[in-house]
Write an enzyme that holds these catalytic residues in place. Structure first.
Site, PDB file in Angstrom:
ATOM      1  N   ASP A 208       9.292   2.936   1.692  1.00  6.33           N
ATOM      2  CA  ASP A 208       8.148   3.745   2.095  1.00  6.33           C
ATOM      3  C   ASP A 208       7.965   3.562   3.602  1.00  6.33           C
ATOM      4  OD1 ASP A 208       5.654   4.692   2.802  1.00  6.33           O
ATOM      5  OD2 ASP A 208       4.656   4.011   0.970  1.00  6.33           O
TER       6      ASP A 208
ATOM      7  N   LYS B  92       2.710  11.266   7.174  1.00  5.56           N
ATOM      8  CA  LYS B  92       1.893  11.035   8.367  1.00  5.56           C
ATOM      9  C   LYS B  92       2.408  11.787   9.609  1.00  5.56           C
ATOM     10  CE  LYS B  92      -0.010   6.532   6.883  1.00  5.56           C
ATOM     11  NZ  LYS B  92      -1.408   6.776   6.578  1.00  5.56           N
TER      12      LYS B  92
ATOM     13  N   PHE C 191       0.863  -1.191   0.000  1.00  6.49           N
ATOM     14  CA  PHE C 191       0.000   0.000   0.000  1.00  6.49           C
ATOM     15  C   PHE C 191       0.889   1.227   0.000  1.00  6.49           C
ATOM     16  CE2 PHE C 191      -2.575   3.502   1.284  1.00  6.49           C
ATOM     17  CZ  PHE C 191      -3.778   3.273   0.640  1.00  6.49           C
TER      18      PHE C 191
HETATM   19  C1  IF1 Z   1      -6.686   6.025   3.530  1.00  5.43           C
HETATM   20  C2  IF1 Z   1      -4.528   2.054   4.422  1.00  5.43           C
HETATM   21  C3  IF1 Z   1      -3.041   2.481   6.239  1.00  5.43           C
HETATM   22  C4  IF1 Z   1       0.680   4.264   3.648  1.00  5.43           C
HETATM   23  C5  IF1 Z   1       1.930   3.973   3.108  1.00  5.43           C
HETATM   24  C6  IF1 Z   1       1.691   5.708   1.536  1.00  5.43           C
HETATM   25  C7  IF1 Z   1       0.449   6.058   2.016  1.00  5.43           C
HETATM   26  C8  IF1 Z   1      -0.077   5.323   3.080  1.00  5.43           C
HETATM   27  C9  IF1 Z   1       2.764   2.859   3.668  1.00  5.43           C
HETATM   28  C10 IF1 Z   1      -0.294   7.194   1.385  1.00  5.43           C
HETATM   29  C11 IF1 Z   1      -1.401   5.644   3.575  1.00  5.43           C
HETATM   30  C12 IF1 Z   1      -3.342   5.342   4.792  1.00  5.43           C
HETATM   31  C13 IF1 Z   1      -4.237   5.996   3.790  1.00  5.43           C
HETATM   32  C14 IF1 Z   1      -5.551   5.994   4.498  1.00  5.43           C
HETATM   33  C15 IF1 Z   1      -5.589   4.757   5.286  1.00  5.43           C
HETATM   34  C16 IF1 Z   1      -4.185   4.386   5.502  1.00  5.43           C
HETATM   35  C17 IF1 Z   1      -3.885   2.968   5.377  1.00  5.43           C
HETATM   36  F1  IF1 Z   1      -5.325   1.248   5.118  1.00  5.43           F
HETATM   37  F2  IF1 Z   1      -5.222   2.600   3.498  1.00  5.43           F
HETATM   38  F3  IF1 Z   1      -3.588   1.311   3.882  1.00  5.43           F
HETATM   39  F4  IF1 Z   1      -2.450   3.259   7.054  1.00  5.43           F
HETATM   40  F5  IF1 Z   1      -2.760   1.244   6.337  1.00  5.43           F
HETATM   41  N1  IF1 Z   1       2.394   4.684   2.068  1.00  5.43           N
HETATM   42  N2  IF1 Z   1      -2.066   4.938   4.355  1.00  5.43           N
HETATM   43  O1  IF1 Z   1       0.195   3.536   4.665  1.00  5.43           O
HETATM   44  O2  IF1 Z   1      -0.339   8.297   2.229  1.00  5.43           O
HETATM   45  O3  IF1 Z   1      -1.480   9.830   0.648  1.00  5.43           O
HETATM   46  O4  IF1 Z   1      -2.786   8.827   2.491  1.00  5.43           O
HETATM   47  O5  IF1 Z   1      -1.040  10.535   2.982  1.00  5.43           O
HETATM   48  O6  IF1 Z   1      -7.800   6.150   4.031  1.00  5.43           O
HETATM   49  O7  IF1 Z   1      -6.444   5.918   2.326  1.00  5.43           O
HETATM   50  P1  IF1 Z   1      -1.473   9.438   2.072  1.00  5.43           P
END
Ligand code: IF1
Length: 397
Positions: free
Chosen positions: A225, A255, A140
């Site tokens: 990442d 984050k 992700f």
């Molecule tokens: C959502 C998931 C987590 C990330 C890594 C890049 C990004 C993320 C390793 C992008 C973002 C978020 C996005 C958020 C929920 C969340 C999430 F379940 F969707 F996968 F944490 F596990 N690299 N993760 O985890 O960052 O553009 O969002 O700032 O609702 O999409 P962003």
């Protein structure tokens, strides 16, 4: 206004791109949040690790308020007095020489991809438009078109094509597959050191070091990442530091870089790579603005000053051990590092999340069967014990 009314309003006007727990939060402090009815909850998600410093950290609130009265945005057409200080802070903390600031995590991932592709053409002499980036399965990295193009989860990309070419997916943590995938056009291997969305998944002991050695032998950049895993979450500043001798060529952070105040992200690397970026190649209106810069600088200082990394390691170990001592029903696997723990059951855990909410704990499932635990890193032992009582109730029956 009560939560029922607010939820109806949200559903009426907002795109239905989420299925949240029906709690409408109004206020937060440290590990605690309050809903509009005044109910108090412990936040065991911490906005997917964007709140490592806790909700509304007073030091962050203070610098924001002060900066708001002075200056918020210049664009990068002009310089501002805060950005250089943020650069110096993050460089000294992480050991990377060159920083490209952005806003969201996905933007920083896109930034990394642009930089490493250009590095590939200019330095590695890959033929034009042939650059290949190797990615891990079940990754992700965000939700832009290019990023979903290399998702291995169809639900993230179905209906959004045409997709961006130039990526090859290998099984997560598979060294042999990495070796097989590397060819003359390969510019980088981009991966999460520990996978978050996928359910707190580890690549296997020693993988990163071996992957790094393999990449170096083949003049392939290793880019990590650490948007979710970094800044103390796993009990180290960065998750890659759990392995001896690993130093990725580039690092993507976001984050908690802003302690949940404001989207701040960055791509960190060294000058031998970043020097391919020339004026006009990349940027954004808000990236590197003075408000973001002062927030990020303070957010980093809080992590160091309050020993949040050490606390994450100590509290995480305690929490994991206590969970292991429980008689968790239908348990498939319990795994974690620092304050980042996945409880995988042989059943859908949504109902557990709902039960925990009733007992005053907010946490969320990932991939149906895994409860993801990631409280703010400011959590103390008393608060963990409070949470453990509730986890015990929900997980043991
Ligand atoms: C959502 C998931 C987590 C990330 C890594 C890049 C990004 C993320 C390793 C992008 C973002 C978020 C996005 C958020 C929920 C969340 C999430 F379940 F969707 F996968 F944490 F596990 N690299 N993760 O985890 O960052 O553009 O969002 O700032 O609702 O999409 P962003």
């Amino acid at each position: 206004m009560d939560s029922k009314y607010l939820i109806e309003l949200e559903e009426k006007y907002g795109a239905h791109n989420y299925h949240p727990l029906d709690v409408v939060i109004e206020k937060g402090k440290g590990v605690w949040v309050w809903d509009v009815e005044g109910n108090k909850y412990m936040d065991f998600l911490a906005a997917y690790s964007a709140l490592n410093q806790g909700h509304c950290h007073p030091r962050l609130v203070k610098v924001i308020k002060e900066q708001l009265d002075k200056l918020t945005l210049t664009s990068r057409a002009f310089r501002n007095n805060q950005l250089p200080l943020f650069y110096e802070e993050i460089s000294k903390l992480t050991g990377y020489e060159a920083i490209l600031p952005m806003n969201s995590g996905a933007e920083a991932v896109e930034t990394a991809i642009k930089v490493i592709r250009k590095w590939g053409y200019e330095k590695k002499k890959v033929k034009n438009d042939k650059a290949k980036i190797i990615i891990s399965s079940n990754n992700f990295h965000g939700r832009t078109i290019t990023i979903i193009s290399f998702s291995s989860d169809d639900s993230y990309k179905n209906g959004f094509g045409p997709l961006t070419p130039g990526f090859e997916i290998i099984p997560y943590g598979d060294l042999q597959a990495l070796e097989n995938a590397i060819d003359d056009n390969t510019v980088a291997f981009l991966t999460e050191p520990i996978q978050g969305e996928s359910g707190i998944i580890f690549p296997g002991e020693g993988f990163l070091k071996k992957a790094q050695d393999l990449c170096r032998r083949n003049n392939v950049l290793m880019i990590l990442d650490e948007i979710q895993s970094g800044l103390g979450r796993t009990g180290k500043l960065f998750a890659y530091q759990h392995e001896e001798g690993v130093k990725p060529d580039g690092l993507i952070v976001g984050k908690s870089l802003s302690g949940g105040m404001y989207p701040v992200s960055a791509f960190l690397t060294n000058w031998n790579i970043m020097d391919v970026i020339k004026p006009g190649d990349h940027g954004s209106t808000f990236g590197g603005n003075p408000l973001a810069a002062i927030i990020a600088k303070e957010a980093l200082r809080i992590i160091v000053d309050e020993r949040l990394i050490e606390n994450s390691a100590a509290m995480g170990e305690f929490l994991l051990q206590e969970l292991k001592n429980m008689n968790i029903k239908n348990l498939k696997e319990l795994r974690g590092k620092g304050l980042w723990i996945g409880i995988e059951l042989n059943e859908n855990v949504r109902r557990h999340a709902e039960s925990l909410k009733k007992l005053g704990i907010l946490c969320k499932e990932t991939h149906e069967n895994t409860l993801r635990i990631a409280p703010p890193l400011v959590i103390n032992k008393e608060e963990i014990n409070w949470a453990l009582e509730r986890f015990k109730k929900v997980l043991e029956d």
